[in-house]
Design a protein around this motif. Structure first.
Motif, PDB file in Angstrom:
ATOM      1  N   LEU A 106      -5.035  -2.660  14.974  1.00 22.68           N
ATOM      2  CA  LEU A 106      -4.258  -3.497  14.062  1.00 22.68           C
ATOM      3  C   LEU A 106      -3.611  -4.679  14.753  1.00 22.68           C
ATOM      4  CD1 LEU A 106      -2.513  -0.768  11.882  1.00 22.68           C
ATOM      5  CD2 LEU A 106      -4.617  -2.035  11.412  1.00 22.68           C
ATOM      6  N   ASN A 136      -8.628   2.236   4.906  1.00 18.25           N
ATOM      7  CA  ASN A 136      -7.903   2.129   6.183  1.00 18.25           C
ATOM      8  C   ASN A 136      -7.928   0.700   6.707  1.00 18.25           C
ATOM      9  OD1 ASN A 136     -10.700   2.455   6.637  1.00 18.25           O
ATOM     10  ND2 ASN A 136     -10.318   3.004   8.785  1.00 18.25           N
ATOM     11  N   GLY A 140      -4.592  -1.666   6.844  1.00 12.73           N
ATOM     12  CA  GLY A 140      -4.282  -2.193   8.172  1.00 12.73           C
ATOM     13  C   GLY A 140      -4.102  -3.696   8.124  1.00 12.73           C
ATOM     14  N   ASN A 143      -0.807  -4.489   6.342  1.00 15.81           N
ATOM     15  CA  ASN A 143       0.328  -4.132   7.178  1.00 15.81           C
ATOM     16  C   ASN A 143       0.724  -5.275   8.111  1.00 15.81           C
ATOM     17  OD1 ASN A 143       2.167  -1.998   8.364  1.00 15.81           O
ATOM     18  ND2 ASN A 143       1.018  -2.653  10.180  1.00 15.81           N
ATOM     19  N   GLN A 168      -7.928   9.212   5.178  1.00 20.88           N
ATOM     20  CA  GLN A 168      -6.960   8.702   6.138  1.00 20.88           C
ATOM     21  C   GLN A 168      -5.757   8.017   5.469  1.00 20.88           C
ATOM     22  OE1 GLN A 168      -9.028   6.180   8.907  1.00 20.88           O
ATOM     23  NE2 GLN A 168     -10.546   7.734   9.440  1.00 20.88           N
ATOM     24  N   TYR A 169      -5.772   8.006   4.130  1.00 21.10           N
ATOM     25  CA  TYR A 169      -4.739   7.242   3.416  1.00 21.10           C
ATOM     26  C   TYR A 169      -3.324   7.692   3.771  1.00 21.10           C
ATOM     27  CZ  TYR A 169      -1.573   5.865  -0.309  1.00 21.10           C
ATOM     28  OH  TYR A 169      -0.481   5.398  -0.998  1.00 21.10           O
ATOM     29  N   LYS A 171      -2.072   9.044   6.350  1.00 22.38           N
ATOM     30  CA  LYS A 171      -1.645   8.658   7.703  1.00 22.38           C
ATOM     31  C   LYS A 171      -1.297   7.170   7.751  1.00 22.38           C
ATOM     32  CE  LYS A 171      -3.174   8.771  12.514  1.00 22.38           C
ATOM     33  NZ  LYS A 171      -4.273   9.144  13.464  1.00 22.38           N
ATOM     34  N   ILE A 172      -2.130   6.339   7.138  1.00 24.72           N
ATOM     35  CA  ILE A 172      -1.884   4.890   7.135  1.00 24.72           C
ATOM     36  C   ILE A 172      -0.704   4.541   6.247  1.00 24.72           C
ATOM     37  CG2 ILE A 172      -2.941   2.640   6.692  1.00 24.72           C
ATOM     38  CD1 ILE A 172      -5.657   4.026   7.011  1.00 24.72           C
ATOM     39  N   LYS A 175       2.804   4.120   7.714  1.00 24.57           N
ATOM     40  CA  LYS A 175       3.096   2.923   8.502  1.00 24.57           C
ATOM     41  C   LYS A 175       3.426   1.722   7.625  1.00 24.57           C
ATOM     42  CE  LYS A 175       1.195   0.200  12.321  1.00 24.57           C
ATOM     43  NZ  LYS A 175       2.321   0.470  13.242  1.00 24.57           N
TER      44      LYS A 175
END
Length: 610
Positions: A106, A136, A140, A143, A168-169, A171-172, A175
């Motif tokens: 990222l 993801n 990213g 973000n 993976q949503y 986890k992302i 952030k």
């Protein structure tokens, strides 16, 4: 349902002096109205803001498949005059730099210079779950605006849909997304009202029609349990096409138009949401209804039970019946599935519907179909009927019976009970007044079941004891009226013996034409026997035979006319008086007719006493 918590937090979030370095997500199913909600919120929020210091950029991610397309969309909003060339230029300059970015850490993502010059700008990304970029990589990229560029960001999405397609949503999400608010579609009516006023011409008939039916529209939409505002809007757009093909005489039938809208919306929503095509619903209806009626719920398969629920869920709330859908199945299939509108067939079908049968009829005829009326139609019809009763506009006894039976039903079911009770009292009072004015019909003019049916429709509540008491009341009033009218009726009948013996016979003898108005009325019991003889002698010889024949035929089926029982004593007295008349007159003409009359009356009395 209330979204005030979302409004309050967004105001707090946007008023922060700098970004808290997280985005806010507004979560709801697709089409629930969350986009409208946020647009409406931002419009009010920025209404008093300095546009030079603060602004927002709105990007729909629907079907965007690359970062370049997102940046082109942002560029288009920053430079609308250059948007077309800008999007091409952006793709060319950034393609190489961003090609690898989505595969890097990222921190390696680089934002073009023109995207850095958007200080004090809130970024809104709509349709997040409908973006074609891997989730993801997309999150990213977004973000970087929040973490590196310190932008405030609002994401509009269906989070459940994202979670289903992205492992993976979660986890992302930690952030980028700091707050998630569940938007509840509590203001469907408000959203719909604004859409109608903004999309359709303010002065067009369809706009007024929709505004007048907005509660019905929302009710059906909620029953459909689809929660997709966009599909609801599409339904109204499609119905407008149908509306514009209708003849004016159909548009002038408010109940018919309400029913047509109701059927259209139900079919439209079920086609979209139930998982079954309306073709299958139509096809299977008669089969599973027949099976259900024969063997009960246990006889239905799982699929048939689902179909039955579709049929049942609208019935009690909006009085919808699958047997009364106004147009043929093939016409509806063409409209809903193929967007084909057969103007001629549609207009012809609607003109043959029950609604055109209501013309020139009293309100009871429409109220009788209460199960098929929408709530607003029912209340309007109910009010019209009350007005007819209050103004004593109804003089036809059969209609008054229908009114009483209907109001009794509504009272028993606590539907506008007080008004229904008052209407029943008014009906009885009015019948009393009609009797005093000698305007009630002779019950002999009606068949034996006159209190149970009228105008080819069975009287509602006719089996109820209270209705039977009402019938007894009516019969008593008719009898009182008849007694008060006997002098005039008797005088008329005696006059007919001399002037119109055919009318005399017709009034007394039962026939298939229904012209015998005294066939069940013991009118002869009220005739003075001396007056009878006076008129009998005044008749010409030929008509004396006809008078005797009329008496003979009147009692030919005496066992079927027990209502004539009071005439038995009159006949017995007549028989006694004949002997006195024979002593009084010795000429052959009087004796011949008196002997013939004596034989006939003796036979009648004998049969009656046997």
């Amino acid at each position: 349902m209330n979204n005030q918590n979302i409004t309050e937090f967004l105001e707090y979030y946007l008023n922060l002096p700098q970004s808290p370095e997280y985005a806010v997500m507004i979560d709801a199913p697709w089409g629930a109205g969350k986009t409208y909600f946020i647009r409406n919120f931002l419009e009010k929020y920025y209404e008093n803001k300095d546009s030079k210091k603060e602004r927002f950029l709105w990007v729909s991610l629907y079907r965007l498949s690359s970062i370049e397309e997102i940046e082109a969309a942002i560029f288009a909003q920053l430079h609308p005059m250059l948007s077309h060339k800008g999007m091409a230029l952006t793709g060319k300059l950034l393609r190489e730099g961003l090609k690898a970015a989505i595969n890097l850490d990222l921190s390696t993502i680089k934002i073009p210079d023109y995207l850095k010059d958007i200080d004090n700008t809130v970024l809104i990304f709509d349709d997040v779950e409908r973006c074609s970029i891997e989730m993801n990589k997309l999150l990213g990229y977004l973000n970087h605006f929040v973490e590196n560029q310190n932008h405030k960001m609002i994401l509009i999405a269906n989070e459940q849909e994202i979670e289903t397609h992205s492992e993976q949503y979660k986890k992302i999400k930690e952030k980028l997304i700091g707050k998630v608010f569940k938007y509840e579609a509590s203001s469907v009516e408000k959203i719909l009202s604004d859409f109608i006023k903004n999309y359709f011409n303010d002065k067009s008939p369809i706009t007024l029609f929709y505004i007048n039916h907005i509660k019905l529209i929302v009710r059906i939409f909620n029953l459909a349990d689809y929660s997709n505002i966009r599909v609801l809007k599409q339904a109204l757009q499609d119905f407008e096409r149908l509306y514009k093909t209708l003849d004016q005489e159909i548009l002038d039938q408010p109940e018919l138009m309400s029913s047509l809208l109701r059927v259209f919306l139900i079919l439209f929503f079920e086609e979209k949401s139930s998982g079954y095509s309306i073709e299958k619903i139509f096809f299977d209806r008669s089969r599973f209804v027949k099976e259900y009626s024969k063997n009960g719920k246990e006889s239905l398969s799982e699929e048939e039970n689902k179909l039955k629920k579709i049929h049942d869920k609208y019935q009690d709330i909006v009085n919808f019946s699958w047997s009364d859908i106004l147009l043929g199945n093939d016409i509806w299939l063409a409209i809903v599935q193929s967007n084909i509108i057969n103007q001629k067939a549609i207009n012809l079908s609607l003109k043959n519907s029950r609604y055109f049968q209501y013309e020139n009829r009293s309100g009871w005829y429409r109220l009788w179909d209460y199960q098929l009326l929408a709530e607003d139609e029912f209340n309007q019809t109910f009010n019209n009927c009350l007005q007819e009763i209050e103004q004593n506009k109804i003089s036809e006894l059969g209609e008054l019976q229908h009114y009483f039976g209907l109001f009794l039903f509504f009272s028993e079911n606590n539907i506008r009970k007080a008004e229904a009770e008052e209407a029943m009292e008014q009906i009885q009072h009015w019948i009393g007044e009609l009797a005093e004015d000698k305007k009630l019909p002779d019950t002999s003019e009606y068949p034996s079941w006159w209190g149970e049916s009228w105008d080819n429709r069975r009287v509602t509540s006719s089996e109820q004891d209270r209705y039977k008491e009402f019938l007894d009341f009516v019969k008593n009033k008719i009898q009182e009226q008849e007694k008060s009218m006997y002098p005039d009726k008797v005088a008329g009948l005696l006059k007919d013996m001399v002037d119109d013996v055919h009318a005399f016979s017709e009034k007394l003898i039962a026939d298939t034409k229904g012209t015998s108005i005294y066939r069940k009325n013991p009118i002869l019991a009220h005739i003075d026997i001396e007056e009878f003889f006076d008129k009998f002698y005044l008749a010409i010889p030929e008509n004396r035979y006809r008078i005797i024949s009329a008496l003979e035929r009147r009692y030919e089926y005496w066992g079927r006319n027990k209502e004539l029982e009071p005439e038995k004593k009159w006949l017995q007295n007549l028989l006694k008086k004949i002997n006195g008349q024979k002593l009084k007159f010795q000429d052959h003409q009087h004796l011949i007719f008196l002997n013939r009359l004596e034989l006939v009356v003796e036979e009648i009395v004998k049969n009656w006493e046997s």
